[in-house]
Design a protein around this motif. Structure first.
Motif, short mmCIF file in Angstrom:
data_model
loop_
_atom_site.label_atom_id
_atom_site.label_comp_id
_atom_site.label_asym_id
_atom_site.label_seq_id
_atom_site.Cartn_x
_atom_site.Cartn_y
_atom_site.Cartn_z
N ASP A 83 1.09 -0.98 -0.04
CA ASP A 83 -0.02 0.05 0.16
C ASP A 83 0.85 1.35 0.38
OD1 ASP A 83 -2.57 -1.92 -0.14
OD2 ASP A 83 -2.29 -1.17 2.57
N ALA A 84 0.10 2.53 -0.35
CA ALA A 84 0.76 3.62 -0.37
C ALA A 84 1.08 3.80 0.81
CB ALA A 84 -0.38 4.89 -0.69
N LEU A 104 7.34 9.00 1.78
CA LEU A 104 6.71 8.61 0.76
C LEU A 104 7.26 7.07 0.17
CD1 LEU A 104 3.72 9.67 -1.00
CD2 LEU A 104 5.85 11.01 -1.96
N ALA A 107 6.93 4.90 -6.34
CA ALA A 107 5.87 3.65 -6.57
C ALA A 107 5.70 3.05 -7.23
CB ALA A 107 5.67 4.90 -8.08
N ARG A 109 7.30 1.05 -5.18
CA ARG A 109 7.09 0.52 -3.49
C ARG A 109 8.79 -0.71 -3.06
NH1 ARG A 109 3.69 3.57 -4.53
NH2 ARG A 109 1.30 3.17 -3.66
N ASN A 123 -1.92 11.92 2.50
CA ASN A 123 -2.58 10.70 2.37
C ASN A 123 -1.58 9.46 2.03
OD1 ASN A 123 -5.29 11.12 2.79
ND2 ASN A 123 -5.42 11.75 0.38
N SER A 124 0.20 9.60 2.11
CA SER A 124 0.79 8.82 2.27
C SER A 124 1.32 8.41 0.43
CB SER A 124 1.03 7.58 2.90
OG SER A 124 0.27 7.67 3.95
N SER A 125 0.68 9.33 -0.52
CA SER A 125 0.27 8.47 -1.64
C SER A 125 1.49 10.36 -2.63
CB SER A 125 -0.40 8.55 -2.16
OG SER A 125 -1.42 9.79 -2.27
N SER A 126 1.54 11.81 -2.31
CA SER A 126 2.15 12.80 -3.03
C SER A 126 2.64 13.86 -2.28
CB SER A 126 0.71 13.13 -3.75
OG SER A 126 -0.32 13.70 -3.08
#
Length: 151
Positions: A83-84, A104, A107, A109, A123-126
């Protein structure tokens, strides 16, 4: 034979327009056969997933392979990306590791990295820029810090 309004006790080869009061027997049409599978399908362990190869247009029997870096399997047979906000650098992982606070996941992982100054992890994504009246001298998570009055 002419359809009647009263059910008959003896089945006929001709359908009637009136439903019967008793259910009919199981249909005589054969059921489709299941798609052939390779037996037995191996039960892969944690950190592994099923893989297939093709030889001359035919799929080979499944084999268990270690999950690639960035993926894990805590169940059997399915490697999935972390997951992110999580990563795994090694192959054959059964779980992912959480990135450090303010970092972070890449991509693919396989690693984590920090957002640059002036941004925060959303949100752990950007990495997002701080809004006016906020700042981030180093990696932040969720939002930037509030500026003191007058700044």
């Amino acid at each position: 034979s002419v359809p009647t309004s009263v059910p008959t006790s003896v089945p006929t080869s001709v359908p009637t327009s009136v439903p019967t009061s008793v259910p009919t027997s199981v249909p005589t049409t054969p059921l489709p056969t299941p798609v052939p599978t390779f037996l037995p399908t191996p039960a892969c362990g944690k950190g592994q997933g099923l893989s297939f190869t093709w030889v001359d247009g035919t799929r080979t029997a499944p084999v268990c392979d270690d999950c690639q870096a960035g993926k894990y399997s805590n169940e059997t047979g399915d490697c999935q990306y972390c997951d992110a906000g999580f990563y795994v650098a090694d192959t054959g992982a059964s779980e992912c590791l959480a990135c450090e606070k303010g970092d972070l996941s890449s991509a693919d992982r396989t690693s984590c990295g920090s957002c640059p100054a002036g941004t925060f992890v959303f949100n752990s994504s950007s990495c997002e820029f701080c809004s006016q009246g906020k700042y981030a001298p180093s990696a932040q998570t969720g939002d930037c810090l509030e500026c003191d009055e007058g700044y």
